[in-house]
Scaffold this motif. Structure first.
Motif, short mmCIF file in Angstrom:
data_model
loop_
_atom_site.label_atom_id
_atom_site.label_comp_id
_atom_site.label_asym_id
_atom_site.label_seq_id
_atom_site.Cartn_x
_atom_site.Cartn_y
_atom_site.Cartn_z
N SER A 129 14.29 -6.79 -1.03
CA SER A 129 13.84 -5.41 -1.19
C SER A 129 14.53 -4.45 -0.22
O SER A 129 14.12 -3.30 -0.07
N GLN A 155 13.75 -3.18 -10.19
CA GLN A 155 12.99 -3.53 -8.98
C GLN A 155 12.09 -2.37 -8.61
O GLN A 155 12.56 -1.24 -8.45
N ASP A 187 8.90 -0.73 -6.02
CA ASP A 187 8.16 -0.98 -4.78
C ASP A 187 6.71 -1.30 -5.17
O ASP A 187 6.45 -1.63 -6.32
N ASN A 211 9.25 -9.38 -4.34
CA ASN A 211 10.37 -10.31 -4.52
C ASN A 211 10.60 -10.76 -5.96
O ASN A 211 11.12 -11.84 -6.19
#
Ligand SMILES: O=C(O)CCC(=O)C(=O)O
Ligand SMILES: [Fe+2]
Length: 321
Positions: free
Chosen positions: A60, A215, A217, A238
């Protein structure tokens, strides 16, 4: 998946658990494990159109750097303002410049998406940026090239799963992505909190081309449409989400789904990293020699990737006239 949810049993939208595949197992597992992954992948893209990748070797850190970059003052960020005449390099796009191409929408979305973004376009094969890395903001100079490299490897692995899942010869899919006319880009997005709690932060759409690695958050927002109903997809540390763009549906003659998705109302700043992929612009997209794809008669006429893109862009312009 569990379709017993009733809309009114969930606060707002029901969350959906999406299937997961373990990328490290596809890389170094037994033949049996690989086969299992390919079968799950096939079923998931046939029924739903979205899957989660675990153990994928991507951290990340890029999202952390993106948070730092977007926190800079506007004047500093504008030094990296994207060149609209030449959008094949990289740069910053401030708030309020673009509406999402929600050409499928029935529901009205905010006319201006409340997002700012940082784009990077790059070439597939040379593993190089289209521009000198020192043009990137300092925050991104190391991490973006590394992220791009790892994501490209991961997509190649996804393409191997696809070959197996559809019963194609090895390297059927990825060979369309190996020259420098393939379309790869990275988009880092910051979403501002939406004013209206029922508003959308990013309108509903399908991605245009091949697979997208997403991806998020930990701030919720992603929503997907399955069989006409919207579901929330919660983020999980992840992991990456994999979505198929329109060409995936077209290549498989509608046997696999290019999922309709959007970002719902967000209550706090939200960050995403999107790795978009598309074949060489000269590739002609016609049904792959996959048995399940050829069971029904052809639903599409062959189209080149560049022609497809042109049609999308025209549709977007029409919409905003
Ligand atoms: O930020 C997200 O979760 C999704 C964004 C998206 O779908 C896109 O930019 O194409
Ligand atoms: Fe998308």
């Amino acid at each position: 998946f569990n379709s017993n949810h009733q809309q009114d049993q969930c606060d707002n939208l029901c969350a959906i658990e999406i299937n997961e595949i373990d990328m490290s197992k596809f890389l170094s597992g037994t033949d049996e494990e690989k086969k299992y992954i390919a079968v799950l992948f096939d079923r998931t893209f046939h029924e739903q159109g979205v899957i989660r990748l675990i153990n994928n070797n991507i951290t990340s850190e890029l999202i952390t750097k993106a948070k730092e970059f977007f926190a800079l003052d506007l004047e500093t960020k504008m030094k990296y303002n994207i060149d609209r005449q030449n959008i094949t390099t990289s740069g910053y796009k401030p708030l309020g410049f673009e509406t999402v191409a929600n050409y499928k929408n029935e529901k009205q979305t905010a006319s201006i998406d409340s997002t700012e973004a940082f784009f990077t376009f790059f070439k597939s094969q040379s593993k190089q940026l289209n521009f000198p890395a020192d043009k990137l903001p300092e925050h991104f100079r190391e991490i973006i090239p590394e992220y791009i490299f790892k994501s490209r490897q991961l997509i190649a692995l996804v393409h191997r799963i696809v070959d197996m899942a559809l019963g194609l010869d090895e390297n059927t899919l990825d060979r369309n992505y190996t020259n420098d006319d393939a379309l790869f880009s990275l988009r880092l997005t910051r979403y501002l909190p939406t004013e209206d709690e029922h508003g959308l932060a990013f309108g509903e759409h399908q991605d245009y081309l091949g697979f997208t690695l997403l991806q998020n958050d930990d701030v919720p927002g992603l929503e997907v449409n399955i069989d006409g109903r919207w579901f929330r997809v919660d983020s999980k540390p992840n992991t990456l989400i994999l979505l198929g763009g329109e060409l995936i549906q077209r290549w498989t003659n509608n046997y696999w789904i290019s999922i309709l998705h959007r970002v719902g109302a967000v209550k706090q700043l939200r960050f995403s990293a999107l790795f978009f992929t598309g074949p060489d612009v000269n590739t002609v997209i016609e049904t792959l020699p996959c048995e399940k794809c050829l069971r029904t008669s052809s639903k599409y006429t062959p189209v080149s990737v560049s022609e497809h893109l042109k049609q999308k862009q025209e549709a977007t312009l029409q919409k905003h006239r």
